[in-house]
Design an enzyme around this catalytic site. Structure first.
Site, short mmCIF file in Angstrom:
data_model
loop_
_atom_site.label_atom_id
_atom_site.label_comp_id
_atom_site.label_asym_id
_atom_site.label_seq_id
_atom_site.Cartn_x
_atom_site.Cartn_y
_atom_site.Cartn_z
N GLN A 9 -4.33 -1.39 3.64
CA GLN A 9 -3.93 -2.77 3.37
C GLN A 9 -3.58 -3.48 4.68
O GLN A 9 -2.67 -3.05 5.39
CB GLN A 9 -2.70 -2.74 2.43
CG GLN A 9 -2.21 -4.10 1.99
CD GLN A 9 -0.94 -3.98 1.15
OE1 GLN A 9 -0.41 -2.89 0.97
NE2 GLN A 9 -0.46 -5.10 0.63
N GLY A 10 -4.28 -4.55 4.98
CA GLY A 10 -4.03 -5.29 6.22
C GLY A 10 -3.45 -6.65 5.94
O GLY A 10 -4.12 -7.68 6.08
N GLU A 50 1.88 -3.94 -6.42
CA GLU A 50 2.36 -3.04 -5.38
C GLU A 50 3.23 -1.92 -5.90
O GLU A 50 3.10 -0.79 -5.50
CB GLU A 50 3.12 -3.83 -4.30
CG GLU A 50 3.41 -3.00 -3.08
CD GLU A 50 3.40 -3.84 -1.80
OE1 GLU A 50 3.42 -5.07 -1.91
OE2 GLU A 50 3.34 -3.25 -0.73
#
Lengths: 378, 326, 378, 326
Positions: C123-124, C241
């Site tokens: 995840q960026g 998340e």
């Protein structure tokens, strides 16, 4: 660093202790009127003994005591279970403010009856909609002949029902922003236009009042520090707010703690390591409070300004007093929740500690911004 | 697994909330503090059958469970209602779960109907609703036994919470023959639910206040310190609700888990109730410290509820004891 | 209200337990590479057993488990001391985001290798100067032919060194304000233009990385959800998340607590009422955490959205884990501060809990504003 | 009564702060974590006579007092310096205050000059600076006795704080004949002062960081939650400083008050050191959790110092015991 008393401090303390031993304050009587009379009488005795204005300069009838001696004075007062003098606001706030900002005539006229408790003073700063925000106050004063006509509402004025004079901050110029346009007055409380309504607290007592001011008259000579200069004069008052008083409160805290430890020892609760742990913590906090308060005084004496520690004292005091009185409910048992009993009163009264004289939230902001130099909170 | 209330339970909740909002305003609470319990409200609750909500139908109750009772108590706490409800339902639970058949027959129908008033507590401690109670159950928390004491021997005590009558009862009396453990645990759950209601009310009043109240030109609710304190109150409330509802559910559905669940609920709710109601005073600022702001009623009752049948520390000790590896 | 498992939930749990008993995950190996290989192998075994995408719809190769079953899945995984599958970000975040925003081609292409752990995702989102503030991110993507050229820096990318794909949010239009002008890309990590540097934490391990992206190329078909729509797509990712993962973490917390209680009982520390008190408190907190998490799921299942309790879980978890690991230092003795020992690792690791995945400060703000409806903090 | 430092004491403080700022940057601390104590720095401290600052002149020391030692230790804590200073001064204090004349003559000159290195601690517990020490004093905290143990029997232990060497020593050895109580109390004061220094550094680094670091377009230091956390850190620091300085003063000027004062200082500093250094990590956000941000060195040493000779709870119990009404 030398934490022993100087010769002079020791002599001061010994003389005071001797005087207090010879002049016991007696027991606090029941009822507000009686309590007030007791405290006024107490101040008169202090005055006769030369102890009413310990921190006032000798020229104004005081004793010229140093900061450290003043702290000792309040500690000893607390230790002797004496009450605060009836005119504590006049002595701590009104007098020192007059000494800075008053004319010679004002000082001559007002200082002596403050000392002798002939004229009691109260403080009219807070307003219902302003809270901690002095700049937002709405009480208005308009010129009328050679005086002023004032209308507005004040709140949290302790002792108003017994007071002759009120340190009143009012807006004299509505057209300039915020804290400009304020003026500091001495308002005569003995007029129909001023109505005092007791503000009952959650304890059921009324230590404070609301003040309804409807076209009250104040002569020109009762302006302190000049028209439009009220913000600065008020700051002088506020800066004196907790000087000395902190030591009185801290001794009270210590006495409460000793009392609780005694009761816990007597009941066996102290043998519970959880209770011993909490009481040990309260001991540490109470001692650190005292030490830190003295550190603050030392810094002022030596460097002319308090170090960072000074700002922490009131916050630590209110936290600790709340912890202590809540623990009492666990340690003392039903007694601590029984109406009219000392522990029950202290439990309720303590809730005000983190609100009165600056909420803990505001105090932390002040610490962060003024002491630590963080950018202003938004 | 379904933690949400059933439609019936939500209906009870809604009815209670609406009724109490109408009938038990703070004006009424203040009046009760001066004049004693709100008898009109109590009659109304009795007509609705609330005192018997968890009592078996065979004994004149509604035959619902501890969850429904917890729902009601939360609402009564929310309103800070001044009735002898708590004492009555605790006495009924004790007699139902620890009494003999004869004892049940003798007292339950009256308690379930509200014709008899009850109280429960440890001897010598502050017992809610004890003055004026007809059936006074004294419990021994260590031995987990109970007895019906002489109601005339109750000595009234004025506490800091004048919206409820308190008294002290001596030990002894007619023993309840069964294990009083479940009755004590049900009492813990019930008072935990009341504490949750008090804390929820403290939160709701505070949120409303800080949205309106301005300082430095903005609502104080925009200050992060205020926001975080309110968030902590929500955690106090919701944690307590999770624990109280779970414990109430175990009482009827999984009684083996009740002792631990009840201790957990009371441990959390005792501290959370104190903390949330104290925070409400703080968030109201100077006003919160005045009699007329009404938040003090919540603080005072939370203090009494917190201490009742043991405060947080006592129940944390019990949690550890009950979960100690063998 | 009914806190027993439904027939279906019980059957699900029993089947899973049976499978886990027959497929023990084994011991965590030493070393990062080995640990990763272990987790990838574990995911392959889960996949073969049909347990890799429990919460994914059946049409995408998942098991179509309900929220409650997904929670049970993660609880059981924790209970069996199994690791999280290697591609946990692909399974929890990437897949569900694609299912909402991806084209049919994208779903066909990317979903199967997520499940099988053939292609690992990272995840960026976070950047050094943006922190919790997605709208402030600076990584830029400019059009170039039928693709994009991306440059910038990302941080806190866990598993980057093992990943094939990065969910990258970059600014495609610098002229529109803040969170407008963002686009969500799938960036191929296997190109020279992407450099991964491990970010060593205070534990000495590197669970996270920095990502240096210097003119990396992304073809047009790797835009997810359309150009300029990155904010919305990213929110979908963020909303997923903590789904499920919370249950895994909470079981870990419970296991740590049980471990500490065991050790305290064995050493006699548990006989100290102060220790018993703290451990009792941790037990209460851990249980309330679990109950509150289930309450949140129940609310979503029944009303389609979480109740207020949902927002509290991560905060309560991080607080409790920090309290627990700090208490261990008092209860366990030197062992808890000895390098390389589990308690010492946990003590250090726990400090990150109140920062990662939303700082506690931000979470409290969210609770105050979104749940309690307070006006936006300034 | 004068709580401020004398000019001489302030001079010592200034010298230490300047020297350590130059010689003991975090770069040096990181290097020491890899390679062991900073020998160059240690030599420099020895040349300045610091290890002997509180040792009597008759035994080769500077003959200053516990206050001066506390001032130095606060600065060494502030720098998180990697030298065997703490162990050496604790061993010296034990021998000076509990040893026989012969023991003083044998060890004090070497310790005061830094030619001998020392360590002090309870047997079996983590003892700072024990590996490499020549004089290892083991103390029995309950009996308040001490002995010089066999230095070769020290078993090194790698702790989470690699900037300081730790070891375990067995009980027994050559007894110090005097009451070891004052020596133990002086050790508590010394480590409390180091904790104050660690906490002060944690605060200073955090203040600097939150003034610069921006989030949502403004410095994070403008957020009230950040401000209040920093204010709490200041209370941690200043409370600890009040208590440590007071206790140090009693050690020489009013030894009867030392036991209580030392217990108070360690009780507060143990908790304050943990809390302030943990807060520094939190205030640094994600960066604070990385190795390179350096705040973790403070957290780690604070953890070890906190546990050393008993954490907060042990000393709170002692405070209560010492103040128990008779």
């Amino acid at each position: 660093m030398d934490l022993s008393y100087t010769e002079r401090e020791r002599a001061f303390r010994d003389e005071l202790r001797e005087w207090l031993a010879a002049n016991p304050p007696g027991e606090r009587p029941q009822g507000e009127e009686a309590d007030y009379a007791w405290r006024r009488d107490w101040q008169r005795r202090l005055h006769e003994g030369g102890w009413a204005g310990v921190h006032w300069p000798v020229e104004y009838g005081g004793r010229g005591a140093s900061l450290m001696e003043t702290a000792i004075f309040f500690e000893e007062l607390g230790r002797a279970r004496a009450p605060l003098p009836a005119n504590v606001l006049g002595l701590l706030l009104g007098g020192p403010t007059l000494m800075v900002w008053g004319t010679e005539e004002q000082k001559d006229r007002y200082l002596p009856p403050i000392l002798s408790a002939q004229e009691i003073w109260c403080q009219g700063f807070s307003e219902p909609d302003a809270g901690s925000d002095l700049a937002a106050l709405k009480t208005r004063a308009r010129r009328d002949g050679d005086g002023w006509v004032v209308s507005g509402q004040k709140v949290w004025t302790s002792g108003a029902q017994f007071s002759k004079w009120c340190m009143l901050v009012a807006r004299t110029d509505p057209d300039v922003p915020k804290h400009k346009g304020l003026t500091y007055f001495l308002m005569d409380m003995e007029q129909e236009a001023v109505q005092v309504r007791p503000l009952v607290q959650i304890t059921g007592e009324a230590d404070f009042n609301e003040l309804f001011v409807e076209e009250a008259r104040i002569p020109d000579e009762n302006v302190i520090g000049g028209v439009g200069n009220g913000w600065k004069v008020a700051l002088t008052t506020l800066m004196n707010e907790r000087a000395g008083l902190g030591f009185f409160l801290q001794v009270r805290l210590r006495q409460l703690l000793d009392e609780l430890v005694e009761q816990a020892a007597a009941s066996g609760a102290l043998d519970d390591p959880r209770v011993a742990d909490r009481l040990g913590d309260l001991h540490v906090r109470t001692e650190i409070l005292r030490l830190t308060a003295y550190r603050g005084l030392s810094a002022i004496e030596q460097y002319g300004q308090p170090g960072p520690e000074g700002s922490l004292v009131k916050w630590l005091w209110s936290d600790t007093n709340q912890m202590l009185t809540q623990l009492a409910a666990d340690v003392v048992g039903p007694e601590a929740l029984t109406a009219g009993r000392p522990w029950a009163y202290e439990l309720l009264r303590a809730r005000g500690n983190s609100i009165e004289g600056g909420t803990t939230e505001i105090l932390k902001n002040i610490v962060a911004e003024r002491v630590l130099g963080l950018p202003r909170a938004r | 697994m379904r933690f949400t209330l059933t439609d019936d339970q939500r209906e009870i909740q809604r009815t209670a909330r609406d009724l109490l909002a109408n009938r038990s305003s703070f004006e009424k609470v203040r009046a009760a503090a001066e004049q004693g319990p709100d008898e009109a409200l109590w009659r109304e609750l009795c007509e609705l059958g609330w005192p018997g909500i968890a009592v078996a139908e065979a004994h004149g109750g509604q035959g619902l469970g501890a969850v429904e009772l917890a729902v009601l108590l939360e609402e009564l706490g929310y309103a800070c209602a001044a009735t002898p409800f708590l004492g009555t339902v605790l006495a009924a639970a004790a007699i139902e779960h620890a009494g003999s058949d004869a004892q049940r027959e003798r007292w339950l129908p009256g308690l379930a109907a509200g014709e008899l008033r009850g109280a429960l507590g440890a001897p010598g401690e502050l017992m809610p609703d004890a003055p004026g109670a007809n059936v006074v159950v004294v419990v021994d928390l260590a031995q987990r036994t109970a007895a019906v004491a002489d109601a005339d021997a109750v000595e009234p005590v004025q506490t800091i919470d004048p919206t409820r009558r308190y008294g002290r009862a001596p030990a002894g009396g007619e023993p309840l023959e069964g294990d009083a453990g479940p009755a004590i645990d049900r009492a813990l759950v019930a008072v935990s639910a009341e504490l949750v209601g008090l804390a929820q009310r403290a939160l709701d009043m505070s949120v409303e206040y800080v949205k309106e109240r301005k300082q430095f030109g903005v609502p104080v609710g925009t200050f992060q310190a205020v926001q975080h304190r309110a968030a902590q109150m929500l955690l106090d409330v919701e944690g307590g609700r999770s624990a109280a509802l779970y414990a109430a559910w175990t009482a009827d559905a999984d009684p083996q888990r009740l002792p631990l669940a009840a201790a957990m609920a009371k441990a959390w709710a005792s501290d959370a109730g104190r903390s949330a109601t104290a925070s409400a005073i703080q968030l109201h600022g100077g006003i919160g410290f005045t009699w007329e702001a009404d938040v003090h009623w919540l603080f005072k009752r939370a203090q009494l509820d917190s201490a009742f049948l043991g405060a947080g520390a006592a129940h944390r000790a019990r949690v550890t004891a009950l979960t100690r590896p063998t």
